[in-house]
Design an enzyme around this catalytic site. Structure first.
Site, PDB file in Angstrom:
ATOM      1  N   ASP A 137       0.855  -1.203   0.000  1.00 16.10           N
ATOM      2  CA  ASP A 137       0.000   0.000   0.000  1.00 16.10           C
ATOM      3  C   ASP A 137       0.882   1.242   0.000  1.00 16.10           C
ATOM      4  O   ASP A 137       1.111   1.854   1.036  1.00 16.10           O
ATOM      5  CB  ASP A 137      -0.903  -0.026   1.242  1.00 16.10           C
ATOM      6  CG  ASP A 137      -1.914   1.111   1.242  1.00 16.10           C
ATOM      7  OD1 ASP A 137      -1.910   1.928   0.301  1.00 16.10           O
ATOM      8  OD2 ASP A 137      -2.713   1.167   2.201  1.00 16.10           O
ATOM      9  N   LYS A 188       0.189   3.734  -2.244  1.00 17.80           N
ATOM     10  CA  LYS A 188      -0.651   4.786  -2.840  1.00 17.80           C
ATOM     11  C   LYS A 188       0.151   5.618  -3.830  1.00 17.80           C
ATOM     12  O   LYS A 188       0.245   6.838  -3.741  1.00 17.80           O
ATOM     13  CB  LYS A 188      -1.276   5.668  -1.759  1.00 17.80           C
ATOM     14  CG  LYS A 188      -2.200   4.885  -0.846  1.00 17.80           C
ATOM     15  CD  LYS A 188      -3.016   5.770   0.064  1.00 17.80           C
ATOM     16  CE  LYS A 188      -3.780   4.926   1.058  1.00 17.80           C
ATOM     17  NZ  LYS A 188      -2.937   4.220   2.042  1.00 17.80           N
ATOM     18  N   ASP A 243       2.403   9.538  -8.809  1.00 13.24           N
ATOM     19  CA  ASP A 243       3.423  10.400  -9.406  1.00 13.24           C
ATOM     20  C   ASP A 243       3.276  10.409 -10.924  1.00 13.24           C
ATOM     21  O   ASP A 243       2.309   9.877 -11.461  1.00 13.24           O
ATOM     22  CB  ASP A 243       4.814   9.900  -8.956  1.00 13.24           C
ATOM     23  CG  ASP A 243       5.784  11.050  -8.713  1.00 13.24           C
ATOM     24  OD1 ASP A 243       5.898  11.911  -9.620  1.00 13.24           O
ATOM     25  OD2 ASP A 243       6.413  11.090  -7.642  1.00 13.24           O
TER      26      ASP A 243
HETATM   27  O1  NUP Z   1      -9.148   4.847   1.904  1.00 14.12           O
HETATM   28  C1  NUP Z   1      -8.316   4.199   2.519  1.00 14.12           C
HETATM   29  N1  NUP Z   1      -8.467   4.016   3.848  1.00 14.12           N
HETATM   30  C2  NUP Z   1      -7.585   3.273   4.605  1.00 14.12           C
HETATM   31  O2  NUP Z   1      -7.793   3.144   5.820  1.00 14.12           O
HETATM   32  C3  NUP Z   1      -7.225   3.588   1.877  1.00 14.12           C
HETATM   33  C4  NUP Z   1      -6.320   2.819   2.615  1.00 14.12           C
HETATM   34  N2  NUP Z   1      -5.321   2.223   1.985  1.00 14.12           N
HETATM   35  N3  NUP Z   1      -6.499   2.694   3.976  1.00 14.12           N
HETATM   36  C5  NUP Z   1      -5.533   1.864   4.739  1.00 14.12           C
HETATM   37  O3  NUP Z   1      -6.226   0.753   5.303  1.00 14.12           O
HETATM   38  C6  NUP Z   1      -4.888   2.580   5.916  1.00 14.12           C
HETATM   39  O4  NUP Z   1      -3.703   3.226   5.515  1.00 14.12           O
HETATM   40  C7  NUP Z   1      -4.610   1.434   6.867  1.00 14.12           C
HETATM   41  O5  NUP Z   1      -3.420   0.764   6.482  1.00 14.12           O
HETATM   42  C8  NUP Z   1      -5.769   0.477   6.624  1.00 14.12           C
HETATM   43  C9  NUP Z   1      -6.916   0.611   7.616  1.00 14.12           C
HETATM   44  O6  NUP Z   1      -6.452   0.365   8.901  1.00 14.12           O
HETATM   45  P1  NUP Z   1      -7.400   0.383  10.195  1.00 14.12           P
HETATM   46  O7  NUP Z   1      -8.196   1.626  10.173  1.00 14.12           O
HETATM   47  O8  NUP Z   1      -8.254  -0.859  10.129  1.00 14.12           O
HETATM   48  O9  NUP Z   1      -6.412   0.343  11.341  1.00 14.12           O
END
Ligand code: NUP
EC number: 4.1.1.23
Length: 221
Positions: A60, A62, A65
């Protein structure tokens, strides 16, 4: 990525031993492990290969760029052993195409964020979320990241993309979403972090969420 529990662990811890222990303990209940900046910046990119012993790894980062930089990033991610990468869609089609090209060279997958799960995700991304979802489908992405905190948005996005793409959905537990609701709305997998890795027993927490998904929204399945 095989669909069994419909759950992905978000492993946002910063200690290598802890990360490996949690991944091993919960591996029975998760279909993949998602690693991101907290763990990789703390322990190094090598953690991806170490964790891949327990489950497929989604990186992850994201990625957001210009096409050339996206290509260079994705090459590093797949060389490190990741099975999939999460990229942003708002940077546009050419940037996304660069990621998908690298992924196909390695035989790996790209997930595109269409809308984020936190409250701020409604400010700038939500209004363009459906356009990003359509673009991701046209570009040939493997899947989308859509918010478990707003199952109605997951449903709307599922209606737009049909069965062409998978949907992985973060925001369960700590951010307020309920796993079985999001699966019922059309997500293929929920992503769960804190509710598992901060629990006294991550294994029990993962087991409970997996059981809740299996039982369905009204406990009826
Ligand atoms: O929209 C997003 N929301 C999100 O929480 C996109 C993500 N990639 N995440 C990721 O999902 C966030 O960075 C974290 O790693 C995980 C959610 O974690 P938690 O809220 O269950 O601890």
């Amino acid at each position: 990525m095989e669909k069994k529990s419909c759950m992905i662990l978000a492993l946002d811890v910063s200690d290598r031993e802890e990360a490996l222990k949690i991944a091993e303990d919960v591996s029975e209940f998760v279909d993949a492990v998602k690693v991101g900046y907290p763990l990789v910046l703390a322990t190094g990119l090598g953690i991806i290969r170490e964790l891949s012993e327990f489950a497929p790894i989604i990186a992850d980062f994201k990625v957001a760029d210009i096409p050339n930089t996206n290509r260079l990033i994705c090459e590093q991610v797949f060389e490190a052993g990741a099975d999939a990468v999460i990229v942003q869609g708002f940077t546009g089609r050419d940037s996304l195409d660069a990621c998908i090209e690298v992924a196909s060279e390695y035989g790996k997958d790209v997930f595109v964020v269409s809308e984020m799960s936190h409250p701020g995700g409604a400010e700038f991304l939500q209004p363009v979320g459906e356009t990003i979802a359509r673009m991701a489908a046209q570009a040939g992405a493997f899947g989308l990241v859509a918010p478990a905190t707003r199952p109605e948005r997951v449903k709307a996005i599922r209606e737009i993309i049909g069965d062409k793409l998978t949907i992985i959905s973060p925001g369960v537990g700590a951010q307020g979403g309920k796993a079985s609701d999001v699966i019922a709305a059309g997500a293929d997998w929920v992503i769960v972090g804190r509710s598992i890795y901060r629990a006294d027993s991550p294994r029990e927490a993962a087991r409970e969420i997996a059981a809740e998904i299996e039982a369905g929204p009204n406990g009826e399945n």
